[in-house]
Design a protein around this motif. Sequence first.
Motif, PDB file in Angstrom:
ATOM      1  N   LEU A 187       0.827  -1.207   0.000  1.00 42.40           N
ATOM      2  CA  LEU A 187       0.000   0.000   0.000  1.00 42.40           C
ATOM      3  C   LEU A 187       0.866   1.264   0.000  1.00 42.40           C
ATOM      4  O   LEU A 187       0.599   2.222  -0.734  1.00 42.40           O
ATOM      5  N   GLY A 188       1.903   1.258   0.826  1.00 41.94           N
ATOM      6  CA  GLY A 188       2.810   2.402   0.871  1.00 41.94           C
ATOM      7  C   GLY A 188       3.562   2.583  -0.433  1.00 41.94           C
ATOM      8  O   GLY A 188       3.775   3.715  -0.896  1.00 41.94           O
ATOM      9  N   GLY A 189       3.963   1.472  -1.052  1.00 41.81           N
ATOM     10  CA  GLY A 189       4.669   1.552  -2.324  1.00 41.81           C
ATOM     11  C   GLY A 189       3.815   2.129  -3.432  1.00 41.81           C
ATOM     12  O   GLY A 189       4.314   2.766  -4.366  1.00 41.81           O
ATOM     13  N   ALA A 190       2.501   1.918  -3.329  1.00 41.06           N
ATOM     14  CA  ALA A 190       1.587   2.430  -4.361  1.00 41.06           C
ATOM     15  C   ALA A 190       1.344   3.930  -4.235  1.00 41.06           C
ATOM     16  O   ALA A 190       1.026   4.596  -5.227  1.00 41.06           O
ATOM     17  N   LEU A 191       1.488   4.471  -3.015  1.00 42.80           N
ATOM     18  CA  LEU A 191       1.115   5.872  -2.784  1.00 42.80           C
ATOM     19  C   LEU A 191       1.873   6.861  -3.669  1.00 42.80           C
ATOM     20  O   LEU A 191       1.241   7.727  -4.302  1.00 42.80           O
ATOM     21  N   PRO A 192       3.224   6.807  -3.759  1.00 47.32           N
ATOM     22  CA  PRO A 192       3.909   7.776  -4.628  1.00 47.32           C
ATOM     23  C   PRO A 192       3.485   7.689  -6.089  1.00 47.32           C
ATOM     24  O   PRO A 192       3.436   8.712  -6.789  1.00 47.32           O
ATOM     25  N   TYR A 193       3.165   6.474  -6.564  1.00 49.05           N
ATOM     26  CA  TYR A 193       2.735   6.326  -7.955  1.00 49.05           C
ATOM     27  C   TYR A 193       1.367   6.963  -8.171  1.00 49.05           C
ATOM     28  O   TYR A 193       1.141   7.673  -9.154  1.00 49.05           O
ATOM     29  N   VAL A 226      -2.577  12.847   3.352  1.00 50.20           N
ATOM     30  CA  VAL A 226      -2.927  12.979   4.773  1.00 50.20           C
ATOM     31  C   VAL A 226      -3.779  11.808   5.240  1.00 50.20           C
ATOM     32  O   VAL A 226      -3.577  11.249   6.327  1.00 50.20           O
ATOM     33  N   ILE A 227      -4.741  11.404   4.413  1.00 47.71           N
ATOM     34  CA  ILE A 227      -5.704  10.382   4.830  1.00 47.71           C
ATOM     35  C   ILE A 227      -5.101   8.979   4.821  1.00 47.71           C
ATOM     36  O   ILE A 227      -5.428   8.145   5.675  1.00 47.71           O
ATOM     37  N   SER A 228      -4.198   8.699   3.860  1.00 47.35           N
ATOM     38  CA  SER A 228      -3.679   7.325   3.687  1.00 47.35           C
ATOM     39  C   SER A 228      -3.051   6.738   4.957  1.00 47.35           C
ATOM     40  O   SER A 228      -3.443   5.646   5.386  1.00 47.35           O
ATOM     41  N   PRO A 229      -2.062   7.407   5.598  1.00 49.19           N
ATOM     42  CA  PRO A 229      -1.466   6.791   6.794  1.00 49.19           C
ATOM     43  C   PRO A 229      -2.462   6.671   7.950  1.00 49.19           C
ATOM     44  O   PRO A 229      -2.392   5.713   8.732  1.00 49.19           O
ATOM     45  N   ILE A 230      -3.391   7.621   8.056  1.00 52.51           N
ATOM     46  CA  ILE A 230      -4.393   7.555   9.130  1.00 52.51           C
ATOM     47  C   ILE A 230      -5.289   6.341   8.914  1.00 52.51           C
ATOM     48  O   ILE A 230      -5.578   5.577   9.852  1.00 52.51           O
ATOM     49  N   ALA A 231      -5.735   6.133   7.664  1.00 50.63           N
ATOM     50  CA  ALA A 231      -6.608   4.995   7.358  1.00 50.63           C
ATOM     51  C   ALA A 231      -5.902   3.669   7.600  1.00 50.63           C
ATOM     52  O   ALA A 231      -6.467   2.749   8.209  1.00 50.63           O
ATOM     53  N   VAL A 232      -4.659   3.558   7.145  1.00 50.37           N
ATOM     54  CA  VAL A 232      -3.909   2.308   7.348  1.00 50.37           C
ATOM     55  C   VAL A 232      -3.708   2.037   8.837  1.00 50.37           C
ATOM     56  O   VAL A 232      -3.873   0.915   9.308  1.00 50.37           O
ATOM     57  N   GLY A 233      -3.357   3.074   9.599  1.00 46.45           N
ATOM     58  CA  GLY A 233      -3.123   2.898  11.033  1.00 46.45           C
ATOM     59  C   GLY A 233      -4.356   2.451  11.780  1.00 46.45           C
ATOM     60  O   GLY A 233      -4.290   1.543  12.624  1.00 46.45           O
TER      61      GLY A 233
END
Length: 662
Positions: free
Chosen positions: A493-499, A562-569
């Motif tokens: 999921l983290g690897g996809a974020l920059p793309y 902003v939302i991505s790390p909050i949602a994953v956590g």
Amino acid sequence: MTLFPIVAGIVSILYAGFLTWQVLKAPKGDAAMQEIAKAIQEGSSAFLKRQYQTIAIVAVLVAIVLWFAFGDNPWIAIGFLIGAFTSAIAGILGMNVAVRANVRVAQAAKTGLSEAFSLAFRGGAVTGFFVVGLALLAVSGFYTLTHDLYALIGLGFGGSLISVFARLGGGIFTKAADVGADIVGKVEAGIPEDDLRNPAVIADNVGDNVGDDAGMAADLFETYAVTMVAAMFLGSLLFPGVAQVAALPLLMGGVAVIASIVGSFAVKLFGKGIMKAMYQGLLCSSALSLIGFFYLLKQQGFQETLFSWFGTMVVGIVVTLLLVAITEYYTSKNFRPVRAIAEASKTGSGTNVIMGLAMGMESTAAPILVIVAGALISYGLGGLFGVALAAVAMLSLAGIIIAIDAFGPITDNAGGIAEMANLSESARERTDALDAVGNTTKAVTKAYAIGSAGLAALVLFFSFTQELVNKAPAGSVFHFELGNPYVLAGLFLGGALPYLFGSLAMKAVGKAAGSVVQEVRRQFREIPGIMARTAKPNYAAAVDIVTKAALKEMILPTLLVVISPIAVGFILGPEALGGFLIGTIVTGLFIAIAMTSGGGAWDNAKKFIEGGNFGGKGSDAHKAAITGDTVGDPYKDTAGPAINPLIKVVNVIAILLAGFFV
């Protein structure tokens, strides 16, 4: 203990003020030059005003959320606002001088290359020393007031969030205007790049300032502040109760600011070695900083770790110099990568694009090797805190590095003004020479920011893992291993974020550029006297279109970050979030380096052909190179640079909210 960095920050701001006075007292040129410069100034100020009005609304909303989420510590929300405000101010101050330096550099080019170079560098140094001075003053002053490292994390978050907005908004503006102007002006109408008949030409020159000056200033402000805060936070975790360790990054920043001010006087042009003159200042600043660091460690009583910690600082400086050299190799007209792209242009746009993509991919290998070696050597010398010290040493040179970078948009504008005002051939040759080097200096700074983000992100990640242990119930164990399916899920999921983020940024430029193309075509069609120079284009209409598009398109990618790390956590838990952070760091570094170096190489390949190689201007190779440059523009000035603050934002959010995930 924090008095010295506070004083050093103030000295840096005062020096920036002195340089501003020096720049503004220089001659502004004739009436035609001043009219063009005024249009650029008005467009730049109008965009920044509207951009920061939009950002202010978001910043206030986020501060309110932080105020209630951390009700027991209101300093976190206050720190967020301070970080956001000082980040914005750094960019605004620097850009306001840059848009006044450009016309003065064009005027100085009538006299000689040395005079124009010195003025352009001083104009860029204003941004550099405002950024570093404000960042050092904000971090050291706020720490002196609160002695609260969590509040400093809030300050870092404020700077990071504003940086994403500024990089995206400015990047979308500058490249939409540039691409739109090129497609209709250079390709369809066959007129020069900076021709007043092009309705988008003022917007293009405005974009150089709001993207490459104000946006870059916000980016380096947050990189500098966040790296310093991360090192202080990690030092407090590894050496609890030892105040000198937590304050060491601030003291290093103070030493390096003074060293960079002295080093700036070494930037002198002898002959035509423009890049060499820049390196004189960088090498002088580096050497003086290392001398100061050694004295600082002795003076603070770090006798047992003197040589090991000093060794990590040397590593940080060496990594900086190597990244600068590698990026120049991949983006300068003097070396193989750019010339290979130019030669590939002889057989068409397709081969130009293929070679440009290949060089962008190739350009990732050497910087990554340098970053890996730097991380391992500094870890071997000083452990995790050694990596933090290496990152701080890298960022401590930000003042002189930003000065070298901000030289780029000033000389780009100066070249545009020289062409639009029909200055003599000799003056335009001088501004063209400065502009070509400016493309390389802009790429160098982006690589520097991204490389330092790699080391800083490792420090931030470890701080996150330590914070989890501190906030979790006693006996809690976290396994950040590949055998853990949650960690593996987070990695993907983290690897996809920059793309995904990069895709949104590129599409934003494409949409906005399409609007510019339609507007330019409309004006050419409906105002027939434009090409004959009997009618004047409506420059304000193009500026307004790009402004609206940039402000609209910057919101979604920022919300995603902003939302991505909050949602994953919250959904997958802290171990998945740890994997998410590592995935973002790894893919983010590669894609950001490939985009910035590849885009810079495409741009200078076009300029290499325009210098008379492979048929020169108007040739088939030149047309193919324009296509490659059009692809590379959003790569190097929008998507690539914005990934740097993205990496820091997700890590800072994870640290800030660690207690909510356990």
